[in-house]
Design a protein around this motif. Structure first.
Motif, short mmCIF file in Angstrom:
data_model
loop_
_atom_site.label_atom_id
_atom_site.label_comp_id
_atom_site.label_asym_id
_atom_site.label_seq_id
_atom_site.Cartn_x
_atom_site.Cartn_y
_atom_site.Cartn_z
N ARG A 64 1.66 8.66 -6.57
CA ARG A 64 1.71 10.11 -6.33
C ARG A 64 2.88 10.76 -7.06
O ARG A 64 2.80 11.92 -7.46
N TRP A 122 -10.97 0.95 2.20
CA TRP A 122 -9.86 0.78 3.15
C TRP A 122 -10.36 0.58 4.57
O TRP A 122 -11.35 1.19 4.99
N TRP A 148 5.10 1.68 -10.04
CA TRP A 148 3.77 1.32 -9.58
C TRP A 148 3.30 0.07 -10.33
O TRP A 148 2.81 -0.89 -9.72
N ILE A 206 0.85 -1.20 0.00
CA ILE A 206 0.00 0.00 0.00
C ILE A 206 0.89 1.24 0.00
O ILE A 206 0.65 2.19 -0.77
N ASP A 219 2.71 1.46 -3.49
CA ASP A 219 1.78 1.83 -4.56
C ASP A 219 1.34 3.29 -4.44
O ASP A 219 1.26 4.00 -5.44
N ARG A 220 1.07 3.74 -3.22
CA ARG A 220 0.61 5.12 -3.05
C ARG A 220 1.72 6.11 -3.41
O ARG A 220 1.50 7.08 -4.13
N SER A 256 -7.66 3.20 -6.00
CA SER A 256 -7.58 4.23 -4.96
C SER A 256 -6.15 4.67 -4.71
O SER A 256 -5.92 5.83 -4.35
N THR A 257 -5.17 3.77 -4.90
CA THR A 257 -3.78 4.20 -4.70
C THR A 257 -3.37 5.26 -5.71
O THR A 257 -2.51 6.08 -5.44
N PRO A 295 -7.60 8.63 1.20
CA PRO A 295 -7.45 7.71 2.33
C PRO A 295 -8.77 7.32 2.98
O PRO A 295 -8.87 6.28 3.61
N LEU A 313 -2.45 5.35 4.56
CA LEU A 313 -2.49 6.23 3.38
C LEU A 313 -2.35 7.69 3.75
O LEU A 313 -1.66 8.46 3.07
N CYS A 328 1.26 8.32 4.40
CA CYS A 328 1.99 8.40 3.12
C CYS A 328 1.78 9.76 2.47
O CYS A 328 2.74 10.39 1.99
N ASP A 329 0.54 10.21 2.43
CA ASP A 329 0.23 11.49 1.80
C ASP A 329 0.90 12.65 2.54
O ASP A 329 1.41 13.59 1.92
#
Length: 183
Positions: free
Chosen positions: A73, A111, A80, A65, A68-69, A100-101, A106, A119, A122-123
């Motif tokens: 991004r 999820w 990816w 996750i 991929d995120r 969604s990734t 999020p 997520l 990560c963001d």
């Protein structure tokens, strides 16, 4: 194939042979990224010295996750696509979660609460290169301090990988997933 640095081809240099042969993926060839880095022994060895694909503080699903995120991004369709192509099924990611990734939030209903937190972390790391005290506390509800450190490291490492794949203008792996497959 056009890339900014031509990847090595067999027979591979001695310093890279074992790793390239061992890490060959679905088509039996090494990843273009690995074969490109193998053109320089120092860069090749340093790259592999920083990897986090071993058993660590995160599960395979959590790790994927994050990867991929971050790569989505960063617009790294190459990396990816490699991770979705190789690990998404093993990690139990659904089509909705994979989508969604790339373009989701999020808070998407696909999820769990823990994954939404992951997520968000990560963001926040991607946006500000840090975690606030609130983010850290929120993360501790689901992750150990060492797992949070690993999340930071994964985000940074895969941002670097994204810089490489994008900056070297690597062609997508033929078997890799594509952003357009997950609208």
């Amino acid at each position: 194939m056009t890339t900014r640095i031509d990847p090595v081809t067999a027979p591979y240099p001695d310093y890279a042979r074992d790793r390239l042969e061992r890490l060959s993926l679905p088509d039996g060839k090494p990843l273009v990224l690995f074969a490109t880095l193998a053109t320089d022994q120092r860069l090749f060895e340093r790259f592999f010295g920083g990897g986090l694909l071993d058993r660590g503080h995160l599960t395979l699903r959590q790790r994927e996750i994050v990867i991929d995120r971050v790569t989505a991004r960063c617009g790294s369709e190459y990396e990816w696509g490699v991770h979705v192509g190789v690990f998404a099924q093993k990690a139990g990611l659904t089509r909705e979660q994979i989508t969604s990734t790339i373009s989701g939030d999020p808070e998407d209903s696909c999820w769990s609460e823990e994954e939404s937190c992951l997520l968000r972390l990560c963001d926040r790391i991607d946006a500000g290169c840090t975690l606030s005290e609130t983010d850290w506390r929120d993360g501790l509800a689901f992750f150990t301090p060492h797992a949070l450190c690993e999340i930071l490291m994964l985000c940074g490492y895969y941002r670097t990988v994204s810089y490489l794949t994008n900056g070297l203008d690597l062609p997508l792996e033929a078997w890799g997933a594509r952003f357009s497959q997950y609208p």
